[in-house]
Design a protein around this motif. Structure first.
Motif, mmCIF file in Angstrom:
data_model
loop_
_atom_site.group_PDB
_atom_site.id
_atom_site.type_symbol
_atom_site.label_atom_id
_atom_site.label_comp_id
_atom_site.label_asym_id
_atom_site.label_seq_id
_atom_site.Cartn_x
_atom_site.Cartn_y
_atom_site.Cartn_z
ATOM 1 N N PHE A 1 52.502 11.642 -114.088
ATOM 2 C CA PHE A 1 51.981 11.898 -112.742
ATOM 3 C C PHE A 1 52.786 13.018 -112.107
ATOM 4 N N ILE A 2 52.211 13.647 -111.106
ATOM 5 C CA ILE A 2 52.856 14.753 -110.386
ATOM 6 C C ILE A 2 53.076 14.331 -108.941
ATOM 7 N N LEU A 3 54.319 14.554 -108.460
ATOM 8 C CA LEU A 3 54.643 14.258 -107.067
ATOM 9 C C LEU A 3 54.361 15.476 -106.211
ATOM 10 N N GLU A 4 53.674 15.283 -105.131
ATOM 11 C CA GLU A 4 53.350 16.365 -104.217
ATOM 12 C C GLU A 4 53.745 15.939 -102.802
ATOM 13 N N SER A 5 54.482 16.804 -102.125
ATOM 14 C CA SER A 5 54.907 16.506 -100.757
ATOM 15 C C SER A 5 54.026 17.257 -99.771
ATOM 16 N N LYS A 6 53.644 16.551 -98.720
ATOM 17 C CA LYS A 6 52.815 17.141 -97.672
ATOM 18 C C LYS A 6 53.438 16.858 -96.317
ATOM 19 N N THR A 7 53.401 17.838 -95.451
ATOM 20 C CA THR A 7 53.893 17.654 -94.086
ATOM 21 C C THR A 7 52.747 17.168 -93.211
ATOM 22 N N VAL A 8 52.935 16.001 -92.603
ATOM 23 C CA VAL A 8 51.892 15.442 -91.742
ATOM 24 C C VAL A 8 52.454 15.253 -90.334
ATOM 25 N N GLN A 9 51.606 15.389 -89.351
ATOM 26 C CA GLN A 9 52.020 15.241 -87.959
ATOM 27 C C GLN A 9 52.138 13.759 -87.599
ATOM 28 N N GLY A 10 53.332 13.370 -87.123
ATOM 29 C CA GLY A 10 53.541 11.993 -86.711
ATOM 30 C C GLY A 10 53.306 11.832 -85.211
ATOM 31 N N ASP A 11 53.794 10.737 -84.673
ATOM 32 C CA ASP A 11 53.643 10.450 -83.248
ATOM 33 C C ASP A 11 54.898 10.934 -82.516
ATOM 34 N N PRO A 12 54.824 12.030 -81.750
ATOM 35 C CA PRO A 12 56.005 12.525 -81.044
ATOM 36 C C PRO A 12 56.418 11.564 -79.925
ATOM 37 N N ARG A 13 57.527 10.870 -80.122
ATOM 38 C CA ARG A 13 57.990 9.922 -79.107
ATOM 39 C C ARG A 13 59.505 9.982 -79.023
ATOM 40 N N LEU A 14 60.036 9.613 -77.879
ATOM 41 C CA LEU A 14 61.469 9.704 -77.619
ATOM 42 C C LEU A 14 61.930 8.461 -76.874
ATOM 43 N N THR A 15 63.080 7.937 -77.309
ATOM 44 C CA THR A 15 63.716 6.839 -76.580
ATOM 45 C C THR A 15 65.001 7.379 -75.958
ATOM 46 N N ILE A 16 65.119 7.277 -74.651
ATOM 47 C CA ILE A 16 66.327 7.726 -73.947
ATOM 48 C C ILE A 16 67.246 6.522 -73.774
ATOM 49 N N LEU A 17 68.473 6.633 -74.300
ATOM 50 C CA LEU A 17 69.461 5.558 -74.194
ATOM 51 C C LEU A 17 70.516 5.970 -73.184
ATOM 52 N N VAL A 18 70.715 5.128 -72.177
ATOM 53 C CA VAL A 18 71.613 5.473 -71.072
ATOM 54 C C VAL A 18 72.893 4.649 -71.159
ATOM 55 N N ASP A 19 74.021 5.359 -71.217
ATOM 56 C CA ASP A 19 75.341 4.722 -71.175
ATOM 57 C C ASP A 19 75.709 4.501 -69.706
ATOM 58 N N ASN A 20 75.712 3.237 -69.299
ATOM 59 C CA ASN A 20 75.998 2.918 -67.899
ATOM 60 C C ASN A 20 77.397 2.334 -67.746
ATOM 61 N N SER A 21 78.306 2.683 -68.677
ATOM 62 C CA SER A 21 79.675 2.171 -68.606
ATOM 63 C C SER A 21 80.442 2.885 -67.499
ATOM 64 N N SER A 22 81.615 2.348 -67.203
ATOM 65 C CA SER A 22 82.391 2.838 -66.053
ATOM 66 C C SER A 22 82.772 4.305 -66.178
ATOM 67 N N SER A 23 83.119 4.744 -67.386
ATOM 68 C CA SER A 23 83.584 6.130 -67.547
ATOM 69 C C SER A 23 82.485 7.137 -67.225
ATOM 70 N N MET A 24 81.213 6.723 -67.320
ATOM 71 C CA MET A 24 80.108 7.642 -67.039
ATOM 72 C C MET A 24 79.962 7.926 -65.549
ATOM 73 N N ALA A 25 80.743 7.228 -64.725
ATOM 74 C CA ALA A 25 80.703 7.509 -63.285
ATOM 75 C C ALA A 25 81.147 8.939 -63.000
ATOM 76 N N LEU A 26 81.894 9.548 -63.925
ATOM 77 C CA LEU A 26 82.328 10.935 -63.726
ATOM 78 C C LEU A 26 81.165 11.912 -63.887
ATOM 79 N N TYR A 27 80.114 11.500 -64.582
ATOM 80 C CA TYR A 27 78.990 12.392 -64.856
ATOM 81 C C TYR A 27 77.700 11.940 -64.174
ATOM 82 N N GLY A 28 77.569 10.641 -63.992
ATOM 83 C CA GLY A 28 76.347 10.116 -63.393
ATOM 84 C C GLY A 28 75.245 9.947 -64.427
ATOM 85 N N THR A 29 74.361 8.993 -64.180
ATOM 86 C CA THR A 29 73.272 8.724 -65.124
ATOM 87 C C THR A 29 71.930 9.240 -64.605
#
Length: 817
Positions: free
Chosen positions: A85-113
């Protein structure tokens, strides 16, 4: 009852062409041989030999044609059975999605969320986006938060300063994310609030009447923050007071007065009102003073070294070994003949195996001049007695392995210059090759005499481009492949920054080094950029372990002069004094750490060769080993192949160089509390984290609120969790409790940003929304692997060949009729 057909597949691929049952192809040759043998047999009986010969002559051409057709038919049939058999790779469009993870620890008070929620608002409606919090308060579990949020083939944006003080290691999580095709990115952040904090680093224990070296680190985040640093000990004694307004390190040495425990305090005073966190303006550190350890010094002459050591240790000077040496934490033999020690070898072996230390100092009556060679005493030493054989330089094979990953791109010019200096340091009689690696290894130059390819090799190194991730094990394997084709001495000189927090990669690399060393290859390691990196200690430890397992040496700084000692030619224009000057070859060991700049010349030495398991720390420029160490059982043994300063090594007794000797003895002594009948050890800690209370005692210790468990002979342990800051005392032991370490290392953690770049993520400008969307959409494209089965074409061709054979035979039969 169902019948399950077992899977006997064994897939083998060449590029994209594969077969499912590869072992069927292996069977083609024996099947063809069987077919040929059968075609040579005649199953028709003839009346005499002449009839047989006439038959074979008439059928000769037909047999050849039939054999060829059957052979090709069998080959095609077996290929069909093998399921190609022959392996063939194809580029397919997936679902563009993003998860934003927020660091709400004390040290982040210097930068803000707020920046995270602004990004969410900008992206919502354009791509699928979700937002969640992964850390709170003083618990910066960034690694755990990322691990719990990634699903594979997804994208996350982590809004954090990278401070990770609990949970999983960031490096391991980022490696896992990369492995499941999850991209981890972050945003550039500017500090919204200003802060200044302080910490003290230094030894927790000091021998009585000795000085300790300490570093006070002040970190400033945001704008310049004018401050005054005041360092005191024991509440009222001022060490120093200095003013500055930027991040800075302050170093000092201190010898403490009488008393078992002392209290160091670093405090920032006159700090502006806009200092955001006030609880990191004071740092406490406890220092435990241990009694001078008792050391036996065996010498049959007056020794200048003994006079100096008596100021530091409780030194017992004798001319012979006493009957009981158990009271001593280490035994030093100064220029003693083997005949004076041989009768005590069994006792000394048990003594050091139980955890004590032995130090052997050379001279006119020691080592090869003292009859050590071939005795049981030699088995205790980290050296073999006598001069090593001078190796022909043309029998030395060296492969230079260079890390060209994107992680070392910060040090491109330095690394190239270092690699070129390594080439210059080698003898032109050496056989030299080179390999570069990142995510794969490739050969730069085949191994050949350096005189023939030096110019070409240096040009190729100068043109190297840096890209990809660091797979150190592949670099070592690439170097080994070249060396496996040659005979003689085999050596790898590995140049890298050692940057990775991937535990598995480090384990694989160390296992690879162990494997190639078992096959006769030594691995020497040259570190680049390891002093400036934030993970310098961890990287240096990893690179040092590589060299130790490879029976080589780890060079932290410029290695050219030190490598010249190992591989270079002797320069006849330099005098005897130069070649008798000491060189700290391995400066990653406790004894030689930070002693690169010692300058000492010896006028004499003993001849010895380091044993394979030993570590050579100091040599002369002629590669004569001077200081060699190893572990023996639970104890440690040090050999110094020059004298006590009476005739040969007077330079080692000055204030700067004498650290080499005292550190050697301290290393041999090991645990200073080992022989105490009662001792309490408690390390400093921070709020929110516990510390162990370890007690050496013949009886179970008792303390309010603590529950002790016996963990070894006369050793008990309990756990203490502090509830407030300050100096605490338990069972007479003093220790410090500082505010939570969430406030210690403020600012953007460079380890996190390095990991983001190394694992395929990006650090975005928060205003560049288009670039973020473009990246997410590009990352959402997936590579789909399809396989196309080609069994039927082979089967059809095989069938056609069989039919052709049948047709030919029928045609021939009709002609005969």
């Amino acid at each position: 009852m169902s019948f399950v057909i077992p899977d006997y597949s064994s897939i083998y691929c060449v590029s994209k062409y594969c077969v499912k049952y590869s072992y069927v192809l292996i069977a083609i040759v024996p099947v063809l041989l069987l077919l040929f043998w059968l075609s040579m047999k005649t199953f028709v009986k003839f009346g005499n030999r002449f009839e047989l010969e006439a038959f074979l002559k008439a059928k000769k051409t037909e047999r050849k044609i039939i054999l060829a057709l059957r052979s090709f038919a069998v080959i095609f049939l077996m290929f069909a059975i093998a399921s190609p058999f022959i392996l063939e790779s194809k580029t397919v469009q997936g679902d563009p999605r993003l998860t934003i993870l927020v660091d709400n620890s004390s040290s982040m008070a210097l930068y803000g969320t707020e920046i995270a929620y602004d990004l969410y608002d900008e992206l919502e409606g354009t791509i699928s986006v979700h937002i969640r919090t992964i850390a709170n308060g003083q618990h910066s579990t960034i690694g755990n938060g990322i691990l719990n949020s990634i699903e594979g083939n997804d994208n996350v944006m982590v809004i954090t300063d990278g401070v990770n003080n609990e949970g999983k290691l960031l490096g391991d999580i980022m490696l896992f994310a990369s492995g499941i095709n999850s991209s981890v990115s972050t945003l550039k952040m500017e500090a919204k609030n200003n802060d200044v904090g302080v910490v003290i680093e230094g030894p927790p224990d000091l021998i009585k009447d000795t000085s300790g070296d300490f570093v006070v680190k002040v970190s400033v985040v945001g704008d310049r923050m004018p401050y005054t640093l005041q360092v005191t000990y024991d509440d009222t004694n001022l060490v120093f007071e200095e003013s500055a307004s930027t991040s800075k390190e302050f170093q000092f040495s201190r010898k403490f007065p009488d008393g078992e425990y002392h209290k160091l305090k670093a405090e920032l005073i006159k700090v502006p009102k806009n200092d955001h966190f006030e609880n990191n303006n004071v740092f406490l550190k406890s220092v435990k003073i241990v009694p001078r350890p008792k050391v036996l010094y065996v010498s049959q002459k007056s020794s200048p070294l003994a006079k100096e050591l008596d100021k530091i240790y409780k030194l017992d000077v004798r001319s012979t070994v006493p009957s009981d040496i158990s009271e001593y934490m280490a035994v030093i033999f100064n220029d003693i003949r083997a005949s004076k020690i041989n009768s005590h070898v069994d006792r000394l072996s048990d003594y050091v195996s139980d955890g004590s230390g032995l130090i052997f100092i050379g001279g006119e009556n020691s080592f090869e001049r003292g009859g050590y060679k071939g005795t049981l005493l030699e088995t205790l030493l980290p050296i073999k007695i006598g001069a090593g054989e001078e190796q022909n330089k043309s029998d030395i094979n060296v492969v230079i392995v260079i890390d060209i990953s994107s992680g070392t791109a910060d040090h491109i010019s330095v690394e190239k210059a270092l690699a070129l200096s390594v080439v210059d340091s080698l003898s032109e009689k050496n056989n030299v090759g080179a390999v570069a690696f990142s995510s794969q290894a490739f050969q730069i130059a085949e191994i050949q005499p350096l005189a023939q390819n030096k110019k070409e090799l240096k040009e190729k190194i100068s043109r190297l481009k840096f890209d990809g991730q660091s797979f150190f094990n592949l670099g070592i394997e690439g170097g080994f492949r070249i060396l496996s084709e040659v005979g003689g001495s085999k050596n790898i000189i590995f140049i890298s920054d050692g940057k990775t927090t991937y535990g598995k990669l480090r384990e694989d690399t160390l296992e690879t080094v162990r494997s190639v060393n078992a096959k006769g290859v030594k691995v020497f390691v040259v570190g680049v950029g390891t002093e400036s990196d934030s993970l310098a200690t961890e990287n240096n430890l990893f690179l040092g372990n590589m060299a130790a397992l490879g029976e080589g040496i780890y060079y932290k700084a410029d290695a050219s002069n030190k490598l010249k000692v190992e591989f270079g030619d002797q320069d006849e224009t330099k005098g005897e004094e130069f070649y008798n000057t000491l060189v700290p070859i391995d400066t990653t060991h406790f004894i030689t750490l930070g002693l690169d700049d010692i300058h000492a010349t010896v006028s004499g030495y003993n001849y010895a060769v380091p044993k394979p398991a030993a570590r050579t720390l100091v040599t002369t420029h002629k590669n004569i080993p001077i200081l060699v160490v190893w572990r023996f059982g639970l104890g440690r043994v040090v050999s110094i192949t020059t004298d006590d300063g009476l005739k040969w090594a007077g330079d080692l007794l000055n204030k700067k160089n004498s650290k080499l000797l005292t550190r050697g003895i301290n290393w041999a002594i090991g645990d200073l509390g080992r022989q105490k009948s009662y001792d309490v050890t408690i390390r400093d800690t921070v709020l929110g984290k516990s510390t162990n209370v370890n007690v050496i005692s013949r009886e179970m210790p008792q303390s309010e609120g603590l529950s002790f468990a016996k963990i070894d002979t006369n050793l008990y342990s309990s756990v203490y969790t502090p509830t407030d800051t300050g100096y605490k005392e338990i069972l007479g032991a003093t220790f410090a409790v500082n505010n939570n370490d969430e406030y210690e290392k403020l600012g953007i953690n460079p380890e996190f940003t390095n990991l983001v770049e190394k694992t395929g993520g990006q650090i975005f400008d928060p205003n560049d929304i288009e670039k973020i969307i473009e990246f997410i959409r590009a990352k959402s494209k997936r590579i789909k692997i399809d396989s196309t089965d080609y069994r039927w074409p082979f089967a059809i061709i095989a069938m056609l060949l069989f039919l052709t054979e049948i047709a030919i035979r029928r045609y021939r039969e009709n002609l005969i009729k």
